[in-house]
Write an enzyme that holds these catalytic residues in place. Structure first.
Site, short mmCIF file in Angstrom:
data_model
loop_
_atom_site.label_atom_id
_atom_site.label_comp_id
_atom_site.label_asym_id
_atom_site.label_seq_id
_atom_site.Cartn_x
_atom_site.Cartn_y
_atom_site.Cartn_z
N HIS A 1 7.60 -5.67 -0.77
CA HIS A 1 8.07 -6.95 -0.23
C HIS A 1 7.56 -8.13 -1.07
CE1 HIS A 1 10.54 -8.00 3.26
NE2 HIS A 1 9.93 -9.17 3.26
N TYR B 1 16.91 -5.65 9.51
CA TYR B 1 15.65 -5.48 10.22
C TYR B 1 16.02 -5.06 11.64
CZ TYR B 1 13.08 -8.29 6.72
OH TYR B 1 12.51 -8.78 5.57
N ASP C 1 9.12 -2.43 4.86
CA ASP C 1 7.82 -2.78 4.27
C ASP C 1 7.20 -4.02 4.92
OD1 ASP C 1 9.72 -4.45 3.21
OD2 ASP C 1 9.27 -4.04 1.11
#
Length: 541
Positions: free
Chosen positions: A423, A305, A333
């Site tokens: 996700h 991330y 996502d």
């Protein structure tokens, strides 16, 4: 000689006594060596025994005082409890987290609630061992004086604890679990409310979560016969990674909520079975710890991330590059943090009434998902792929693609793989099921499969689900929640059992559809439920 022997015995007794107060750290070792050496030297130069003992006692007292002077009393820690001056004790060490409050992914409220206290119990299950490395050396104040720390009260046994203990006694042995669903059903009984809510939670009304599973029921297999299926293999590869089976373990955070060893169980299980593990950026074990737990040749994918602070992301990517994962999975996502309903309902964080309240409190409590994801950047763009590529030489997989158009853009961006995913239904409610996007690609733009490796995750609970995805063009599929449930019920053995069940079902389904290897699974073997006539007939049939 007798006097020296007595002196040595006395010195050792002093050291043993000092250990009761100062532990067995290097200070005690220095004290032992220093006291004994000094006594022998004094005796050798003609001092009387009485004089030797007096000098040795003063030496020990001086050294003990020096050691004690480096310890921080718990009473001192208790003075630092405000937003402007906040200390905590974790694993016997004192940290000044004042400047870190605003950077904490879980918000400052939970830290302020534990300000001036020993926060080890709440910290350990949610953080990897290296989590405190982010602090500056000046913020690591030193060890707390153990003589001043009050004994922690034993945690109160709650009604939930009693229910879990009773359920654990009824938990079947791991070999008695025959479906992935079995682990989910038992996971709900034996996991804490916090763990279950985090693992099972999905966005808002959970329509996408439900649809992810239901969508697989719309696709049925068309077995072929008389194909000599007495032997075969499930070995395959995706983005250049060789694997024993066409599924991988999707990156999923907070495995320690289910088991004290957390993601270590998953890494060890994957290594034993020759599977690829995706390591979550929010893992509750440290990245170094997990990489060291691998067997020789074991492949892992690291999930990334991007941080709001790009310098922090650069530092992490440099570290990841040194550790040489087989690929990096850029997760896209979670463009915006949704309400994960079960998680939010289960999590209530009361703030100490004496804490600094100058910052307005949130109107809703943070769930675990929000607590660990506060650092994630919501201003992502296609340029960020180049940012990652600048620091990483491994293949890049973009996780969270939910349309054919974005698959095309990923090809243009030059990434090696896409993971069709929403996700697990935890982000955008009413996002399409990944298997539906895969079918759209097969029907509308099958040429895309020639330009990029396509994987999917979300809703996969059987080996037949895996075979359907492979027949429609997926290179591999990801398994997430069942791994977390199994880790929570049976630890490493549970993770291995989930993988064994899936492997068995994949093999059985492949053979019964007429395929002995992955390349023999073709689109003509899978399509919409019902008769393939009229508008229900797929264009490739």
């Amino acid at each position: 000689m007798l006097l020296r022997s007595a002196t040595t015995r006395w010195a050792r007794a002093c050291v043993q006594n000092s250990r009761r107060y100062y532990g067995t750290h290097h200070e005690t070792r220095s004290l032992r060596i220093g006291t004994t050496t000094t006594l022998v030297a004094l005796l050798a130069t003609g001092y009387t025994a009485h004089s030797c003992f007096n000098r040795a006692i003063r030496l020990e007292e001086d050294m003990a005082m020096d050691t004690a002077s480096r310890l921080i009393s718990f009473q001192e820690v208790q003075k630092h409890t405000s937003k402007g001056d906040c200390w905590v004790v974790i694993n016997g060490n004192v940290y000044d987290v004042t400047e870190f409050l605003s950077q904490h992914p879980g918000g400052e409220a939970i830290i302020l609630k534990n300000a001036g206290k020993d926060a080890t119990r709440i910290f350990t299950p949610l953080h990897p061992p290296d989590a405190l490395d982010i602090l500056d050396e000046s913020q690591k104040l030193g060890p707390v004086d153990p003589l001043t720390v009050p004994e922690l009260e034993a945690p109160e046994v709650t009604e939930e604890d009693r229910k879990i203990e009773a359920a654990r006694k009824r938990l079947p042995p791991v070999d008695a679990m025959v479906l992935l669903q079995d682990f989910e059903e038992w996971g709900e009984r034996v996991l804490t409310g916090t763990a279950w809510a985090y693992y099972r939670s999905a966005a808002d009304s959970e329509n996408t979560f439900t649809e992810n599973r239901d969508a697989f029921r719309r696709y049925w297999l068309r077995p072929r016969i008389l194909r000599k299926v007495g032997s075969g293999s499930t070995r395959t590869s995706f983005v250049g990674i060789e694997t024993e089976s066409p599924f991988f373990i999707s990156p999923a955070a907070m495995a320690k909520l289910g088991h004290p060893l957390g993601e270590l169980n998953i890494t060890r299980a994957a290594g034993r079975l020759g599977l690829v593990q995706g390591i979550s950026a929010n893992a509750s074990c440290g990245l170094d710890e997990l990489m060291e737990a691998r067997v020789d040749g074991q492949k892992v994918i690291y999930q990334i991330y991007l941080n709001k602070d790009r310098k922090a992301s650069e530092a992490l990517l440099r570290k990841v590059e040194q550790l040489k994962p087989a690929a990096v999975m850029f997760t896209v996502d979670v463009a915006w943090q949704s309400k994960r309903t079960l998680d939010v309902r289960a999590k209530h964080i009361p703030v100490d009434v004496n804490a600094d309240t100058s910052t307005p409190r949130s109107k809703a409590p943070l769930g675990v998902s929000e607590a660990i994801g506060g650092y994630q950047d919501s201003n992502l763009s296609w340029d960020d792929i180049d940012f990652i590529r600048k620091h990483i030489s491994a293949p890049i997989i973009v996780k969270g693609v939910q349309s054919i158009q974005d698959v095309e853009m990923c090809i243009q961006a030059g990434v090696q793989g896409v993971l069709l995913s929403n996700h697990g239904g935890r982000s955008c409610d009413y996002a399409p099921a990944p298997i539906d996007i895969l079918y759209e690609m097969r029907c509308l733009q099958p040429d895309l499969f020639n330009h990029i490796d396509v994987m999917i995750d979300g809703g996969i609970r059987t080996g037949a689900d895996v075979v359907k995805a492979l027949a429609l063009g997926a290179k591999a599929v990801g398994i997430g929640r069942p791994i977390l449930y199994a880790n929570g019920t049976h630890g490493q053995e549970g993770v291995e059992r989930v993988c064994e069940i899936l492997q068995e079902e994949i093999t059985n389904t492949m053979r019964n559809t007429g395929a002995t290897k992955i390349s023999e699974l073709v689109p003509e073997m899978c399509g919409p439920a019902g008769p393939w006539v009229g508008s229900n007939r797929p264009p490739y049939a």
